[in-house]
Design a protein around this motif. Structure first.
Motif, mmCIF file in Angstrom:
data_model
loop_
_atom_site.group_PDB
_atom_site.id
_atom_site.type_symbol
_atom_site.label_atom_id
_atom_site.label_comp_id
_atom_site.label_asym_id
_atom_site.label_seq_id
_atom_site.Cartn_x
_atom_site.Cartn_y
_atom_site.Cartn_z
ATOM 1 N N GLY B 531 -21.630 58.853 58.534
ATOM 2 C CA GLY B 531 -22.084 60.230 58.191
ATOM 3 C C GLY B 531 -23.328 60.425 58.015
ATOM 4 O O GLY B 531 -24.320 59.427 57.816
ATOM 5 N N LYS B 532 -23.900 61.705 57.979
ATOM 6 C CA LYS B 532 -25.210 62.010 57.620
ATOM 7 C C LYS B 532 -25.029 63.204 57.134
ATOM 8 O O LYS B 532 -24.692 64.388 57.716
ATOM 9 N N THR B 533 -25.667 63.651 55.919
ATOM 10 C CA THR B 533 -25.718 64.844 55.334
ATOM 11 C C THR B 533 -27.218 65.779 55.735
ATOM 12 O O THR B 533 -28.044 64.910 56.028
ATOM 13 N N GLY B 534 -26.923 66.784 55.556
ATOM 14 C CA GLY B 534 -28.227 67.710 55.801
ATOM 15 C C GLY B 534 -28.412 68.917 55.035
ATOM 16 O O GLY B 534 -27.417 69.588 54.815
ATOM 17 N N THR B 535 -29.649 69.167 54.390
ATOM 18 C CA THR B 535 -29.529 70.438 53.720
ATOM 19 C C THR B 535 -30.978 71.063 54.136
ATOM 20 O O THR B 535 -31.855 70.658 54.254
ATOM 21 N N VAL B 536 -30.362 72.339 54.824
ATOM 22 C CA VAL B 536 -31.305 72.986 55.719
ATOM 23 C C VAL B 536 -31.976 74.069 55.096
ATOM 24 O O VAL B 536 -31.246 75.231 54.934
ATOM 25 N N HIS B 544 -28.571 75.753 54.082
ATOM 26 C CA HIS B 544 -27.391 75.748 54.794
ATOM 27 C C HIS B 544 -27.028 74.080 54.525
ATOM 28 O O HIS B 544 -27.802 73.264 54.678
ATOM 29 N N ALA B 545 -25.760 73.879 54.214
ATOM 30 C CA ALA B 545 -25.254 72.688 54.065
ATOM 31 C C ALA B 545 -24.730 72.026 55.211
ATOM 32 O O ALA B 545 -23.896 72.841 55.778
ATOM 33 N N LEU B 546 -25.031 70.836 55.665
ATOM 34 C CA LEU B 546 -24.679 70.379 56.924
ATOM 35 C C LEU B 546 -24.076 68.741 56.878
ATOM 36 O O LEU B 546 -24.634 68.132 55.809
ATOM 37 N N TYR B 547 -23.224 68.413 57.621
ATOM 38 C CA TYR B 547 -22.684 67.327 57.430
ATOM 39 C C TYR B 547 -22.251 66.919 58.786
ATOM 40 O O TYR B 547 -21.550 67.831 59.807
ATOM 41 N N SER B 567 -25.048 77.742 51.312
ATOM 42 C CA SER B 567 -24.232 77.335 50.187
ATOM 43 C C SER B 567 -25.043 76.233 49.007
ATOM 44 O O SER B 567 -24.528 76.057 48.027
ATOM 45 N N GLY B 568 -25.997 75.397 49.737
ATOM 46 C CA GLY B 568 -26.447 74.578 49.153
ATOM 47 C C GLY B 568 -26.572 73.019 49.646
ATOM 48 O O GLY B 568 -26.940 73.136 50.644
ATOM 49 N N PHE B 569 -26.486 71.993 48.910
ATOM 50 C CA PHE B 569 -26.738 70.729 49.204
ATOM 51 C C PHE B 569 -25.339 70.296 50.195
ATOM 52 O O PHE B 569 -24.172 70.498 50.022
ATOM 53 N N GLY B 570 -25.719 69.632 51.537
ATOM 54 C CA GLY B 570 -24.917 69.087 52.578
ATOM 55 C C GLY B 570 -23.964 68.256 51.938
ATOM 56 O O GLY B 570 -22.570 68.136 52.212
ATOM 57 N N THR B 604 -18.569 80.576 48.504
ATOM 58 C CA THR B 604 -20.068 80.777 48.713
ATOM 59 C C THR B 604 -20.517 82.039 49.028
ATOM 60 O O THR B 604 -21.791 82.152 48.945
ATOM 61 N N ASN B 605 -19.644 82.703 49.428
ATOM 62 C CA ASN B 605 -20.024 84.132 50.152
ATOM 63 C C ASN B 605 -19.256 85.151 49.789
ATOM 64 O O ASN B 605 -18.137 85.213 50.146
#
Lengths: 483, 611
Positions: B531-536, B544-547, B567-570, B604-605
């Motif tokens: 996997g790979k996380t992303g924090t954009v 935006h938290a991505l994974y 939302s914060g960290f991916g 988160t919203n």
């Protein structure tokens, strides 16, 4: 030789055969027209087809009785019969109940019948009797007057019964008058009057330009001028005079068109003025050249002008709106399909949907579902057209034509003027009924409610047509049997 | 004979008779043979063509679980010309409407401005989509109201409150659709969006006709030729989707209270297992008489529940782009497996590192630790491999090669050969774009450095991300993602430009992410995954938290992309969602109940409404 045996040879069996075929075919179509989904048998006497079957059988009995009576009695009793029928017509006006606005039905027990139907036979016999009397000859206008009286009395009485259709049938005698010596011009004038009426009224709502004249009047006047031109140019070969007329009329037309650019012009009055000028023109030619051919033309032209003018005036100023509507529908001026034009439109749809071979016996959807009003009486031909198609309906028309030819042929072979005149009366009446009824169903004649001989449902009409025809056959048979 | 000289007049009379008969025969010919309109008039006169609507095809998920079926609905129609003797009061009480409502409705139908197709001769819809309960009374007494008819049709019913965006809805056809396809008549229903739209022709079946004879007063007289000429409706074909409703439901549950999306794909087949966008809504809201009211409600919601974020929202991929960047570097010669770059942590330049790790850093570590400077250097090496050249020609050449490699993963374009209803293109900026923006020689690697870490102009959709992961899982190809479960889609195979051998390195790196790196907190019990996380960063609040990821590592069955907006960290928001979904899909059960509950209930919203 006993009478019944000699009758077998003397009777015109071709006519009888056509009669039998038409009656039988009519019976089938009445069954088809009143056929419903919860259908009963063709012999169900509570239904129309069953009742018609009774009328047919009793009609046959009537025909047989007529054939048994000595032929001389018809001539002998004709005036008496005529007077009796007139009295019956008068009585009917006061006694009869109101059926759909007409007071023409006499009720005797369970049976009701229309004396107006018998009046045709009575009048035919009376006319034949009067015209065959040996001090009478139809030569001049005056000779027409007593005939007119004989025809007019029953005509007026039937009009009083609100049976306009039946009354108009009496116009059919014109054809017989023509055969017996009435001038052909009278027939032609009747045709001209009808044409001018159709044109002048039919286009009286179509304007050349608003407030500047109608297509109808201008066309009617053009027809009058065209008759003048053709009469002079082709019939009398007075080419110079005819061309002068054409040039003059053309000049007036162009001039008025140009003047109209600046000054408001009413083309109706221009056209009528032109006809008046042409009348004067022909009278001058008559006077200066002594042709003696144009006075009558001038009179007819002027008469036609007056006729058009008064017809137009009466139609637009005198007639009530509901009376106008009837004429408008007749002349296709107004496609009020849900209202007055409904019958004819539905009738055209029913016939048109029949196609070449038709939908087959009892398969007509339009008539079966009662879209066509009066589909087993006055509009019976719709059922024929829908279920038997072009082939069937044309065959029926040709069969009628054959019957008419046969009757004319029978009439012409009579040695006795009474028989011949009566024969032409029969032919004229049948022809009038056929022309009006089928023309109405096909949408090219006015909606005049008269039955189609032998096909339409109804005891009175079937009986009266049977009587009318079999008296002629009896008279014809007498020619061979000698009594 | 006395009248001999008049004898020829008999001939004239017979000629007149013959002429009249001939004219009539000609008239018959024109009516019966030349004119065809009378036949048509006769048909419309006598036949009431009653449309029989076919049942619409049912929709199943990949495990044959029924998703969408039909329920009967009723329209009240009338033919104005045929109405007579209507007892309005009884009619209204039978229909349970007020007299005023009746008058209002009639006025509306007859208003040619609002209803241009109005005619008193053709059936007009009086009330539509009534329930069986609404018409129970009037059905008994319909015979009392000549001119009024009940038209049966079917409406959609949904077994699960899920998949609204995928399934789409049906609605009354627009005038435009009627013009385009003459199958439709006014008042018909057709798929308006989603699968219902894409597979409209398959699902709708074919309308049938019942021909009923009708007399001049509009009374029905039974069936025409005992129904021999009727056309039986053909039922719509059923449709089996690639969706797994369990995954779909779970994903919607996990996204509750959040704005975001989930796309899960089976890599081997390109079959979409779940396609979720939140906020969403109950699909039955857009069925029946309430449709337009509910539609207005949804369309005016600022959180845009009608938008399918999974295919239409475009995000910068951020760090989830790094595995791809590694592949481009290896393939295009920017780096090798052993390449190391120095990382000065937060003081790196021009891009700082947000993580703490040793330096110089290797490729595997860079993926695991999401080292920004490593990928900036990789990107620069790709672009500057041949120097800049005359007018930056060599640089631009390499940029184009890089861009081609990116797009070969399905980024920056719509999937054309798919049945997904609406997609966005995303964006992989072209050379022309930068030429225009910075001038032909005005841009260098440093100018576009954000691209190296998936920020800046690069935009992707969640669908594209999941598909990219499927391509990595497949080691070099993807099948166009699709929703209709059909083997024929296997031919829609797209190869990437990356050699198979390079995928092993990236696979290793992404495994490390889930084992030791930012994804380690949410390991799937007993399953190794990559996997790979992303924090954009973005300009609308929190990151935006991505994974992205796939599992099992040895034989990937599911590739997934998760986005949770603002939302914060991916690693905090997106990774657990993906992890739970993969667990459910692979193990068919979830052991981490506590995590499941925590994620499902976190919001988160605050603006997300549960429709």
């Amino acid at each position: 030789m006993s009478r019944t045996i000699s009758m077998k040879y003397a009777l015109d069996w071709t006519t009888v055969g056509i009669y039998l075929f038409l009656v039988f075919f009519g019976w089938l179509n009445i069954y088809g027209a009143s056929y419903d989904f919860d259908q009963s048998s063709i012999f169900d006497f509570s239904q129309r087809a069953g009742k018609q079957f009774i009328w047919i059988l009793t009609g046959f009995g009537l025909a047989g009785a007529i054939l048994l009576i000595d032929s001389r009695l018809y001539s002998f009793f004709s005036y008496l019969f005529y007077v009796a029928i007139l009295l019956l017509l008068i009585v009917t006006i006061f006694v009869a109940a109101d059926v759909k606005g007409s007071r023409s039905w006499l009720e005797i027990g369970p049976v009701s019948f229309q004396p107006a139907e018998l009046a045709k036979t009575a009048t035919a016999l009376a006319l034949a009797k009067f015209m065959s009397s040996y001090n009478y000859k139809l030569k001049t206008w005056k000779d027409l007057i007593p005939l007119g009286v004989i025809v007019f009395i029953p005509f007026a009485l039937i009009i009083l019964q609100q049976e306009t259709g039946s009354a108009l049938v009496f116009l059919a005698f014109m054809l017989m008058f023509y055969r017996e010596g009435m001038k052909g011009l009278v027939l032609l004038l009747v045709v001209l009057a009808v044409v001018l009426f159709v044109v002048a009224i039919g286009f009286s709502q179509t304007f050349i330009q608003v407030d500047r004249g109608t297509v109808g009047m201008v066309m009617a006047m053009f027809i009058i001028l065209l008759i003048q031109f053709c009469y002079a140019f082709f019939f009398n070969r007075h080419r110079k005079e005819a061309l002068n007329l054409a040039l003059g009329a053309g000049f007036i037309a162009v001039a008025s068109y140009i003047v109209n650019i600046w000054v408001k012009v009413n083309y109706d009055y221009i056209a009528m003025g032109t006809v008046i000028l042409s009348t004067v023109y022909w009278i001058i030619i008559e006077m200066f050249n002594r042709y003696k051919k144009y006075f009558l033309l001038a009179v007819i032209s002027f008469g036609s002008l007056l006729f058009c003018f008064s017809a137009d005036y009466i139609f637009n100023e005198v007639l009530e709106p509901h009376q106008q509507v009837r004429i408008k529908v007749l002349l296709n001026m107004d496609e009020d399909l849900a209202g007055a034009g409904y019958n004819v439109n539905q009738s055209k749809i029913a016939i048109g949907s029949g196609g070449f071979l038709g939908k087959g016996f009892l398969n007509g959807t339009q008539t079966k579902l009662k879209y066509v009003p009066e589909q087993d009486t006055d509009f019976i031909f719709c059922t024929v057209g829908e279920e038997w198609g072009f082939v069937g309906s044309s065959a029926v028309l040709l069969l009628y034509l054959w019957l008419l030819f046969r009757i004319v042929q029978i009439a012409e072979r009579q040695r006795d003027a009474f028989n011949r005149i009566y024969g032409y009366c029969v032919a004229s009446i049948f022809f009038f009924h056929l022309a009006i009824n089928v023309g109405m169903v096909l949408g090219i004649m006015p909606v005049i409610g008269i039955p189609l001989p032998f096909l339409s449902y109804g005891g009175s009409s079937l009986w009266s047509f049977t009587i009318l025809l079999f008296i002629l056959l009896r008279l014809d048979a007498a020619r061979r049997t000698g009594s | 004979m006395i009248n001999d000289k008049l004898r020829n007049r008999g001939t004239v009379i017979t000629i007149i008779m013959a002429v009249v008969v001939v004219i009539y025969i000609l008239r018959l010919f024109s009516l019966q043979i030349v004119e065809t309109k009378y036949k048509r008039f006769a048909d419309s006169n006598a036949f009431l063509n009653k449309t029989i609507y076919p049942p619409r095809g049912l929709i199943y998920d990949r495990n044959d679980s029924l998703l969408v079926y039909n329920k009967p609905a009723y329209d009240i129609t009338f033919i104005n010309r045929e109405i007579h003797g209507l007892d309005t009061a009884t009619f209204c009480s039978d229909l349970n409407i007020t007299l005023d409502a009746f008058k209002e409705k009639m006025k509306e139908v007859k208003d040619r401005d609002k209803n241009p197709g109005y005619s008193s001769f053709t059936p007009q819809v009086f009330m539509t989509q009534l329930d069986i309960r609404d018409i129970a009374n009037i059905q008994q007494s319909m015979y009392k109201y000549p001119g009024f008819y009940i038209q049966t049709r079917t409406l959609r019913e949904y077994r699960y409150n899920a998949g609204a965006h995928v399934l789409g809805s049906i609605g009354e056809v627009s005038p435009k659709m009627i013009e385009k396809d003459d199958y439709y008549k006014r008042g018909d229903f057709a798929g308006r969006d989603g699968i219902e739209y894409t597979y409209e022709k398959q699902l709708r079946g074919e309308k049938g006709v019942e021909i009923i004879l009708r007399d001049a007063r509009g009374r029905l007289k039974g069936r025409y030729e005992n129904g021999d000429k009727d056309i039986a409706p053909k039922a719509g074909k059923n449709l089996k989707l690639t969706l797994d409703i369990q995954i779909q439901l779970l994903a919607e549950q996990l996204l509750a209270g959040k704005v975001g999306s989930v796309v899960a794909i089976e890599p081997k087949t390109g079959e979409i297992l779940a396609l979720v966008s939140n906020p969403t809504f109950n699909p039955s809201l857009l069925v029946g008489r309430e449709r337009s009211k509910n539609y207005n409600l949804l369309v005016n919601d600022p959180t845009k529940p009608l938008m399918n974020r999974a295919t239409q929202a475009q995000y910068s991929p951020g760090s989830t782009f790094k595995p791809f960047q590694a592949l481009f570097g290896l393939q295009l010669g920017g780096i090798t497996e052993g390449t190391r770059f120095a990382c000065n942590g937060p003081s790196s330049w021009p891009i700082k590192c947000t993580h703490h790790h040793g330096s110089p850093v290797s490729l595997l570590n860079a993926i695991e630790q999401s080292c920004n400077p490593y990928f900036w250097n990789t990107f620069r090496s790709i672009l500057e491999k041949d120097g800049y050249g005359d007018k930056n020609v060599n640089f631009k050449n390499n940029y184009d090669k890089w861009r081609e490699a990116v797009m070969a993963f399905g980024f920056g374009q719509k999937f054309e050969d798919t049945d997904i209803y609406q997609q966005s293109r995303g964006n992989i900026p072209s050379e022309k774009f930068y030429d225009k923006y910075f001038g032909k020689t005005g841009w260098r690697a440093n100018t576009i450095r954000s691209l190296s870490i998936g920020q800046g102009e690069v935009l992707v959709t969640p669908l594209q991300l999941a598909n990219g992961l499927a391509a990595i899982a497949n080691r070099g190809y993807y099948i166009t993602p699709h929703l209709n479960k059909s083997d024929s889609m296997l031919t829609h195979k797209h190869k990437t430009s990356i050699d198979a051998k390079y995928f092993a390195i990236v696979d290793e790196g992404m495994w490390r992410v889930n084992e030791f790196g930012t994804g380690r907190a949410y390991k799937i019990p007993g399953v190794s995954s990559c996997g790979k996380t992303g924090t954009v960063q973005n300009n609308r609040g929190k990151d935006h938290a991505l994974y992205v990821g796939y599992a099992p590592r040895e034989n990937p069955k599911i590739a997934i992309a998760v986005v949770v907006e603002n939302s914060g960290f991916g690693s905090t928001w997106a990774a657990p969602i993906a992890s739970l979904l993969m667990e459910q899909y692979i193990l068919h059960k979830i052991e981490r109940i506590e995590l499941l509950n925590r994620i499902s209930t976190s919001r988160t919203n605050a603006n997300v409404t549960d429709y």
